[in-house]
Design an enzyme around this catalytic site. Sequence first.
Site, PDB file in Angstrom:
ATOM      1  N   TYR A 205      97.833  61.598   8.582  1.00 13.45           N
ATOM      2  CA  TYR A 205      97.226  63.151   8.441  1.00 13.45           C
ATOM      3  C   TYR A 205      96.545  63.242   7.547  1.00 13.45           C
ATOM      4  O   TYR A 205      95.426  63.876   7.541  1.00 13.45           O
ATOM      5  CB  TYR A 205      98.775  63.706   8.684  1.00 13.45           C
ATOM      6  CG  TYR A 205      98.404  65.250   8.375  1.00 13.45           C
ATOM      7  CD1 TYR A 205      97.943  66.022   9.009  1.00 13.45           C
ATOM      8  CD2 TYR A 205      98.939  65.754   7.125  1.00 13.45           C
ATOM      9  CE1 TYR A 205      97.800  67.422   8.925  1.00 13.45           C
ATOM     10  CE2 TYR A 205      98.822  67.278   6.698  1.00 13.45           C
ATOM     11  CZ  TYR A 205      98.080  68.098   7.711  1.00 13.45           C
ATOM     12  OH  TYR A 205      97.987  69.350   7.460  1.00 13.45           O
TER      13      TYR A 205
ATOM     14  N   LYS B  67      92.604  64.434   6.979  1.00 11.75           N
ATOM     15  CA  LYS B  67      92.036  65.681   6.429  1.00 11.75           C
ATOM     16  C   LYS B  67      90.667  65.249   5.421  1.00 11.75           C
ATOM     17  O   LYS B  67      89.810  65.837   5.345  1.00 11.75           O
ATOM     18  CB  LYS B  67      93.044  66.336   5.490  1.00 11.75           C
ATOM     19  CG  LYS B  67      94.231  66.929   6.447  1.00 11.75           C
ATOM     20  CD  LYS B  67      93.494  68.130   7.248  1.00 11.75           C
ATOM     21  CE  LYS B  67      94.437  68.627   8.138  1.00 11.75           C
ATOM     22  NZ  LYS B  67      93.796  70.125   8.948  1.00 11.75           N
TER      23      LYS B  67
ATOM     24  N   HIS C  77      97.644  67.010   1.410  1.00 13.81           N
ATOM     25  CA  HIS C  77      97.990  65.669   1.761  1.00 13.81           C
ATOM     26  C   HIS C  77      96.793  64.724   1.751  1.00 13.81           C
ATOM     27  O   HIS C  77      97.016  63.433   1.854  1.00 13.81           O
ATOM     28  CB  HIS C  77      98.834  65.657   3.059  1.00 13.81           C
ATOM     29  CG  HIS C  77     100.141  66.346   2.939  1.00 13.81           C
ATOM     30  ND1 HIS C  77     101.136  65.853   2.128  1.00 13.81           N
ATOM     31  CD2 HIS C  77     100.450  67.569   3.289  1.00 13.81           C
ATOM     32  CE1 HIS C  77     102.090  66.601   2.245  1.00 13.81           C
ATOM     33  NE2 HIS C  77     101.881  67.694   2.999  1.00 13.81           N
TER      34      HIS C  77
ATOM     35  N   GLY D  96     102.070  79.110  13.082  1.00 16.37           N
ATOM     36  CA  GLY D  96     102.507  80.009  12.087  1.00 16.37           C
ATOM     37  C   GLY D  96     101.639  80.405  11.048  1.00 16.37           C
ATOM     38  O   GLY D  96     101.493  81.602  10.880  1.00 16.37           O
TER      39      GLY D  96
ATOM     40  N   GLY E 209      94.418  71.655  15.534  1.00 15.99           N
ATOM     41  CA  GLY E 209      94.642  70.070  15.567  1.00 15.99           C
ATOM     42  C   GLY E 209      96.122  69.766  15.179  1.00 15.99           C
ATOM     43  O   GLY E 209      96.767  70.733  15.070  1.00 15.99           O
TER      44      GLY E 209
ATOM     45  N   SER F 279      93.865  69.851   3.463  1.00 15.52           N
ATOM     46  CA  SER F 279      95.349  69.958   3.095  1.00 15.52           C
ATOM     47  C   SER F 279      95.792  68.980   1.751  1.00 15.52           C
ATOM     48  O   SER F 279      95.070  68.264   1.603  1.00 15.52           O
ATOM     49  CB  SER F 279      96.258  69.264   4.353  1.00 15.52           C
ATOM     50  OG  SER F 279      97.512  68.968   3.815  1.00 15.52           O
TER      51      SER F 279
ATOM     52  N   SER G  45      98.965  69.181  12.659  1.00  7.46           N
ATOM     53  CA  SER G  45      99.218  69.805  11.347  1.00  7.46           C
ATOM     54  C   SER G  45     100.338  68.830  10.276  1.00  7.46           C
ATOM     55  O   SER G  45     100.658  69.395   9.300  1.00  7.46           O
ATOM     56  CB  SER G  45      99.534  71.324  11.573  1.00  7.46           C
ATOM     57  OG  SER G  45     100.765  71.529  12.272  1.00  7.46           O
TER      58      SER G  45
HETATM   59  C1  15L Z   1     100.529  70.493   5.423  1.00  9.57           C
HETATM   60  O1  15L Z   1      99.472  69.953   5.200  1.00  9.57           O
HETATM   61  C2  15L Z   1     101.465  70.913   6.489  1.00  9.57           C
HETATM   62  O2  15L Z   1     100.552  71.370   7.479  1.00  9.57           O
HETATM   63  C3  15L Z   1     102.516  71.896   6.497  1.00  9.57           C
HETATM   64  O3  15L Z   1     103.138  71.841   7.584  1.00  9.57           O
HETATM   65  C4  15L Z   1     103.365  71.495   5.137  1.00  9.57           C
HETATM   66  O4  15L Z   1     104.015  70.252   5.272  1.00  9.57           O
HETATM   67  C5  15L Z   1     102.549  71.579   3.884  1.00  9.57           C
HETATM   68  O5  15L Z   1     101.591  70.606   4.269  1.00  9.57           O
HETATM   69  C6  15L Z   1     103.180  71.233   2.698  1.00  9.57           C
HETATM   70  O6  15L Z   1     102.903  70.059   2.058  1.00  9.57           O
HETATM   71  O7  15L Z   1     104.304  71.725   2.549  1.00  9.57           O
END
Ligand code: 15L
Length: 267
Positions: A136, A140, A113, A14, A73, A111, A75
């Site tokens: 995940y 990162k 995250h 996306g 990778g 990210s 996501s």
């Molecule tokens: C991310 O890292 C993800 O790739 C994306 O799909 C969302 O989940 C985003 O974080 C988020 O935190 O909204």
Amino acid sequence: MTKPTIVLTGAAGGVGGMLRPLLAARYRLILSDRTEPPADLTAEETWHTADLTDRAAVDELMRGADGLIHLGGQSVEADWQTVHDANIAGLWNIYDACRAEGVARIIFASSNHAVGFYPRTRRIGVDQAVRPDGLYGVSKAFGEALGSLFADKHGLRVMSIRIGNVAEKPADHRRLSIWLHPEDLAQLIDIGLTHPDIHHAIVYGASHNERAWWDNSAAFALGYAPKHHAEDHVDYAMAEQAKLPADPVGDLLQGGAFCADGFDGDL
Ligand code: 15L
């Protein structure tokens, strides 16, 4: 002047789809993913099917490129083997292939995250310790560390963008704080691919969000000036939020549902 040749991994996803038209004017794009080419491939775009775990394929993908935007990778959260193969072993292949093939600039899609376990009451910059909210997120944080290593040891210029949530509009209450419009992401990528002073820069991938939890002065110092304001979409985001159940863990923490996934700790 000839356009720089830039590899974009994860191009079938996306975010890749939103970025392609925004980057095409300035770069000759080599698009890559594990899939076959998308139906809307333009005459200026080149497609290269490659799996990140296949080192020879990754070497071939990077050959002759001036830079890389690595969105590929895993996501979202997944089991360890899946995260490991794509985001640990696969990311090593990516970085080491860039070194071997002389690819000078890397944009790494990190990210939010990586720092998701910080409470929403904290405002954080890029100097605090990472607080990943799952495997995940750990991958990162690893990717950011790899970027730092390859900048220090091999002279690559790397920007790790801790991306919030890329979308045309902030999708809910949490995303009002971490939203990133695709045009603002494209602006950050341009900075990462061209700014003369970048060694390894960690920045937050966020638009102009009045409710931001992040101090993005590292990005502003490089000239980043986001154009999009999350509060312009507050009614939409709050209407979407009203459709969601309360999350007693995720609602307190920056990473949201990623923190609540499997949570049996103490708050
Ligand atoms: C991310 O890292 C993800 O790739 C994306 O799909 C969302 O989940 C985003 O974080 C988020 O935190 O909204």
